[in-house]
Design an enzyme around this catalytic site. Structure first.
Site, mmCIF file in Angstrom:
data_model
loop_
_atom_site.group_PDB
_atom_site.id
_atom_site.type_symbol
_atom_site.label_atom_id
_atom_site.label_comp_id
_atom_site.label_asym_id
_atom_site.label_seq_id
_atom_site.Cartn_x
_atom_site.Cartn_y
_atom_site.Cartn_z
ATOM 1 N N ASP A 159 1.294 5.478 -1.135
ATOM 2 C CA ASP A 159 2.482 4.663 -0.894
ATOM 3 C C ASP A 159 3.419 4.694 -2.105
ATOM 4 O OD1 ASP A 159 3.896 2.458 0.730
ATOM 5 O OD2 ASP A 159 3.580 1.515 -1.220
ATOM 6 N N ASN A 171 7.781 -4.772 -6.153
ATOM 7 C CA ASN A 171 8.782 -3.944 -6.813
ATOM 8 C C ASN A 171 9.726 -4.817 -7.637
ATOM 9 O OD1 ASN A 171 10.603 -5.089 -5.008
ATOM 10 N ND2 ASN A 171 10.713 -3.301 -3.686
#
EC number: 3.1.2.2
Length: 366
Positions: free
Chosen positions: A262, A73
């Protein structure tokens, strides 16, 4: 990506081309060289020779890969879906390899279920993921694979256990995708080990049947929702299943599906708390039906529970076969993800409480 087959220690296949000064090995044998690591003390490298036809190796495999920016991320935490995809790849390799050790139909192991998976420690960009998989139980038509994931900081040498997972695979024939191939049995170290495996098999079989009862539920969209409600954070993602997503059968890899699930769960969590979020655990993932190449899948997620520092998110995967539209849309996969909120120092951060309306409460009870 590096594949190493493991016996007592980690073993690395060495082909004759790497040893030009040595005569080539005969076709019925292969050379192995023990390597350091995996808890093995440093020792002189020694060469082993083992006949392939006579080898009774413990069915296990290890995959290693460095984590890159597109695996993580915006703050450098590796996505839980990236790790789940690597876990499934290792399980698929060892499951398929084991099921093809006998004569008869060639087959590919298809993912049927993933037990609860905990994310014990975060993994970061630049670290090396070591994914080791081992077959721990076989029934007539299924394989249980235990997978461990370690992260290695290649600068300091520090290693941490980040994940432990249990996956169940079913082998399908390459000649007839509707045919389930019988699984060759493995040898157990004791009758107790076999009995424990049988209990796990029966337990997951029962839970899969119970989960199917909820497959008719549909997530409905709501306009202009109030903040911190279920409708405010619920999210969906639409994806066309292409050739690169699929196995030799033309059905989607379980790891591809889990990665997309996810991502949706992460969007739901981020929308709710507006902070950095990471996957904490994944409850059992049940693969109810196969998804074929060319299908359009809709991955939908919604918040179902919040505590002070964690969020539970339910994720559905619905498949729509565009070419065979007469078959209709169907529920393919279901799971629950748990996320935690982190502050700027990567410490647990309080999660805003979930506001549940009476209508949403009734739907959750039903």
């Amino acid at each position: 990506m590096i594949f190493t087959t493991s016996f007592t220690t980690v073993l690395e296949v060495v082909y004759p081309i790497d040893l030009p000064s040595k005569p080539a090995a005969p076709p019925d044998s292969v050379h192995f060289i023990t390597t350091r690591g995996s808890g093995v003390k440093d020792e002189p490298r020694r060469k082993l020779k083992m006949s392939i036809s006579n080898a009774q190796a413990t069915p296990s495999i290890q995959i290693c890969r460095i984590m890159r920016p597109d695996d993580a991320n915006i703050v450098g935490n590796v996505h839980g879906g990236t790790i789940l995809k690597m876990i499934e790849e290792a399980g698929c390799i060892i499951g398929t390899r084991h099921c093809n050790t006998q004569t008869g139909d060639r087959c590919v192991a298809a993912l049927a279920r993933v037990e609860r998976t905990d994310f014990l420690h975060p993994m970061f960009i630049g670290e090396v993921a070591h994914v080791s998989a081992e077959i721990t139980y076989t029934s007539k038509h299924s394989v249980e694979v235990q997978v461990n994931v370690l992260s290695e900081n290649i600068v300091t040498g520090a290693k941490k256990l980040t994940n432990k997972a249990t996956l169940w695979y079913v082998p399908f024939s390459l000649q007839n995708v509707a045919k389930i191939v019988e699984v060759p049995p493995i040898e157990y170290s004791s009758p107790e080990q076999e009995e424990a495996g049988k209990k796990r098999y029966e337990a997951q079989k029962l839970e899969r049947l119970e989960t199917k009862e909820r497959n008719g539920e549909i997530i409905m969209s709501v306009s202009l929702p109030e903040p911190y409600t279920v409708a405010f954070s619920q999210s969906s993602l639409i994806h066309l299943i292409g050739p690169s997503d699929c196995t030799l059968h033309g059905f989607v890899h379980g790891g591809v599906t889990m990665k997309l699930m996810d991502e949706v769960a992460g969007i739901v969590a981020a929308r709710h708390c507006k902070t950095n979020i990471v996957t904490a655990s994944v409850d059992a993932i049940n693969f109810h039906r196969k998804i074929k190449k060319g299908c359009v899948i809709t991955i939908s997620g919604r918040m179902t529970f919040t505590s002070n520092k964690s969020m539970e998110i339910e994720v559905f995967v619905d498949a729509d076969p565009l070419v065979e539209a007469e078959k209709g849309k169907y529920r393919a996969v279901t799971a629950f993800f748990t996320y935690i909120s982190l502050d700027k120092d990567n410490k647990p951060h309080p999660v805003p409480p979930l506001k549940v309306s009476n209508a949403e409460l009734v739907c959750s009870v039903i």
